[in-house]
Design a protein around this motif. Structure first.
Motif, short mmCIF file in Angstrom:
data_model
loop_
_atom_site.label_atom_id
_atom_site.label_comp_id
_atom_site.label_asym_id
_atom_site.label_seq_id
_atom_site.Cartn_x
_atom_site.Cartn_y
_atom_site.Cartn_z
N GLU A 29 34.11 39.11 33.68
CA GLU A 29 33.99 40.47 34.20
C GLU A 29 34.58 41.39 33.13
O GLU A 29 35.81 41.45 32.97
CB GLU A 29 34.72 40.62 35.53
CG GLU A 29 34.14 39.75 36.62
CD GLU A 29 34.73 40.04 37.99
OE1 GLU A 29 35.35 41.11 38.17
OE2 GLU A 29 34.58 39.19 38.88
N THR A 31 36.14 44.21 31.49
CA THR A 31 37.03 45.08 32.25
C THR A 31 37.58 46.23 31.42
O THR A 31 38.01 46.05 30.29
CB THR A 31 38.19 44.25 32.83
OG1 THR A 31 37.65 43.23 33.68
CG2 THR A 31 39.16 45.11 33.61
N CYS A 58 34.02 45.71 35.22
CA CYS A 58 35.01 46.11 36.22
C CYS A 58 35.66 47.40 35.73
O CYS A 58 36.30 47.41 34.68
CB CYS A 58 36.05 45.00 36.41
SG CYS A 58 37.23 45.34 37.75
N ASP A 110 37.43 44.87 44.11
CA ASP A 110 38.72 44.20 44.03
C ASP A 110 39.78 45.07 44.70
O ASP A 110 40.02 46.20 44.27
CB ASP A 110 39.12 43.97 42.57
CG ASP A 110 38.20 43.00 41.85
OD1 ASP A 110 37.14 42.64 42.40
OD2 ASP A 110 38.54 42.61 40.72
N LYS A 176 42.39 36.78 43.61
CA LYS A 176 42.55 37.16 42.21
C LYS A 176 44.03 37.23 41.87
O LYS A 176 44.85 37.67 42.68
CB LYS A 176 41.86 38.51 41.98
CG LYS A 176 42.03 39.11 40.60
CD LYS A 176 41.29 40.44 40.52
CE LYS A 176 41.62 41.20 39.23
NZ LYS A 176 40.93 42.52 39.18
N GLY A 180 46.88 43.37 36.06
CA GLY A 180 47.05 43.67 34.64
C GLY A 180 48.05 44.79 34.40
O GLY A 180 48.37 45.11 33.25
N LYS A 205 39.57 34.38 40.86
CA LYS A 205 39.41 35.19 39.66
C LYS A 205 40.75 35.24 38.93
O LYS A 205 41.76 35.68 39.50
CB LYS A 205 38.95 36.60 40.00
CG LYS A 205 38.83 37.53 38.79
CD LYS A 205 38.32 38.90 39.19
CE LYS A 205 38.33 39.88 38.03
NZ LYS A 205 37.83 41.24 38.43
N SER A 207 42.92 36.91 36.11
CA SER A 207 42.91 38.21 35.44
C SER A 207 44.31 38.51 34.91
O SER A 207 45.31 38.19 35.56
CB SER A 207 42.48 39.30 36.42
OG SER A 207 42.42 40.55 35.79
N ARG A 226 35.91 33.19 37.90
CA ARG A 226 35.71 34.45 37.19
C ARG A 226 36.92 34.74 36.31
O ARG A 226 38.04 34.32 36.62
CB ARG A 226 35.52 35.61 38.16
CG ARG A 226 34.27 35.52 39.02
CD ARG A 226 33.04 36.06 38.30
NE ARG A 226 31.92 36.08 39.22
CZ ARG A 226 31.72 37.02 40.13
NH1 ARG A 226 32.59 38.02 40.24
NH2 ARG A 226 30.68 36.98 40.92
N LEU A 227 36.66 35.51 35.25
CA LEU A 227 37.71 35.92 34.33
C LEU A 227 37.67 37.43 34.19
O LEU A 227 36.69 37.99 33.69
CB LEU A 227 37.50 35.28 32.95
CG LEU A 227 37.40 33.75 32.92
CD1 LEU A 227 36.95 33.28 31.53
CD2 LEU A 227 38.74 33.11 33.29
N GLY A 228 38.72 38.09 34.65
CA GLY A 228 38.83 39.53 34.45
C GLY A 228 39.53 39.78 33.13
O GLY A 228 40.71 39.44 32.97
N THR A 229 38.83 40.36 32.17
CA THR A 229 39.40 40.51 30.84
C THR A 229 38.77 41.69 30.09
O THR A 229 37.58 41.96 30.25
CB THR A 229 39.20 39.22 30.01
OG1 THR A 229 39.72 39.41 28.69
CG2 THR A 229 37.73 38.82 29.93
#
Length: 238
Positions: A29, A31, A58, A110, A176, A180, A205, A207, A226-229
């Motif tokens: 994702e 971000t 995102c 989210d 999640k 961050g 997820k 992140s 999932r990867l929030g990055t």
């Protein structure tokens, strides 16, 4: 509140042996949640996501309509955040945000749990927030998926597990790790524990701090879907 139980043994997530480059690409994702992000920054993010085949961007709520328009002809969808980044928002406000942002084109949302309540082990307040958002999402067409941010670095390990249990019991599609914005990000121990809680009922997820290809692979191996990055391009660049 429903009885909280761990997933049956048959659904417990074990480390995956092989993670391919396409597995990483399909989990990203892309971000951008910095408060200073401009429209131009968001457009660039959307173009990168579309060009590299990432499933989602995102972004902050302000830019949802514009991002949805930019991505309308692509296979990349829009994710946004609510109650962000502290979770100190009323259930009524969260429900309104879900309706407004889904109408503007957000396909995934989210939400942050009320972190202070979870620190106090007030699982009922956490459950009521998540359940209200999930009920609202289920009333919408198309129905946005709900990902619940538990802010693992603010919690003790047992509280991470409790928050995950409560979120899954309330109907979350994903749990999640992080916003961050707190002092820490995704940790393998938290991801693995959350994956065991989620079982086959929800997904995870990871992140916060996922900035290298090796970190991405490890998160997926230990149960993240999932990867929030903000480092998506770096993760897939050869």
């Amino acid at each position: 509140m429903p009885e909280l139980t761990l997933a049956p043994e048959s659904t417990v997530q074990l480390p995956k042996q092989y993670i391919t480059a396409e597995d990483v690409r399909g989990a990203i994702e892309h971000t951008l949640l910095k408060p200073e992000a401009s429209v131009v920054d968001v457009e660039n993010l959307c173009q990168e996501a579309s060009r590299h085949g990432f499933p989602l961007v995102c972004i902050n709520p302000q830019h949802v309509s514009h991002a949805a328009a930019v991505l309308a002809e692509s296979d990349t969808n829009v994710c946004t955040v609510i109650g962000f980044p502290f979770g100190a928002t009323s259930p009524d406000a969260l429900a309104y945000e879900v309706m407004e942002l889904a109408a503007k084109g957000a396909r995934e949302i989210d939400m942050v749990v009320p972190v202070g309540s979870m620190v106090e082990d007030d699982v009922w307040t956490v459950y009521s927030h998540v359940a209200r958002v999930v009920r609202t999402a289920k009333s919408l067409v198309p129905r946005p998926q709900i990902k619940v941010i538990v802010e693992t670095s603010a919690l003790q390990f047992d509280q991470v597990i409790k928050a995950a249990l409560v979120s899954v019991a309330a109907g979350a599609d994903f749990i999640k790790t992080s916003t961050g914005f707190h002092k820490g990000g995704a940790m393998l121990a938290d991801v693995s524990a959350m994956a065991m809680v989620a079982g086959s009922t929800a997904r995870v997820k990871a992140s916060g701090g996922v900035r290298t290809p090796s970190a991405a692979v490890q998160m997926l191996r230990y149960g993240a879907h999932r990867l929030g990055t903000s480092s998506g391009v770096k993760l897939v660049r050869k």
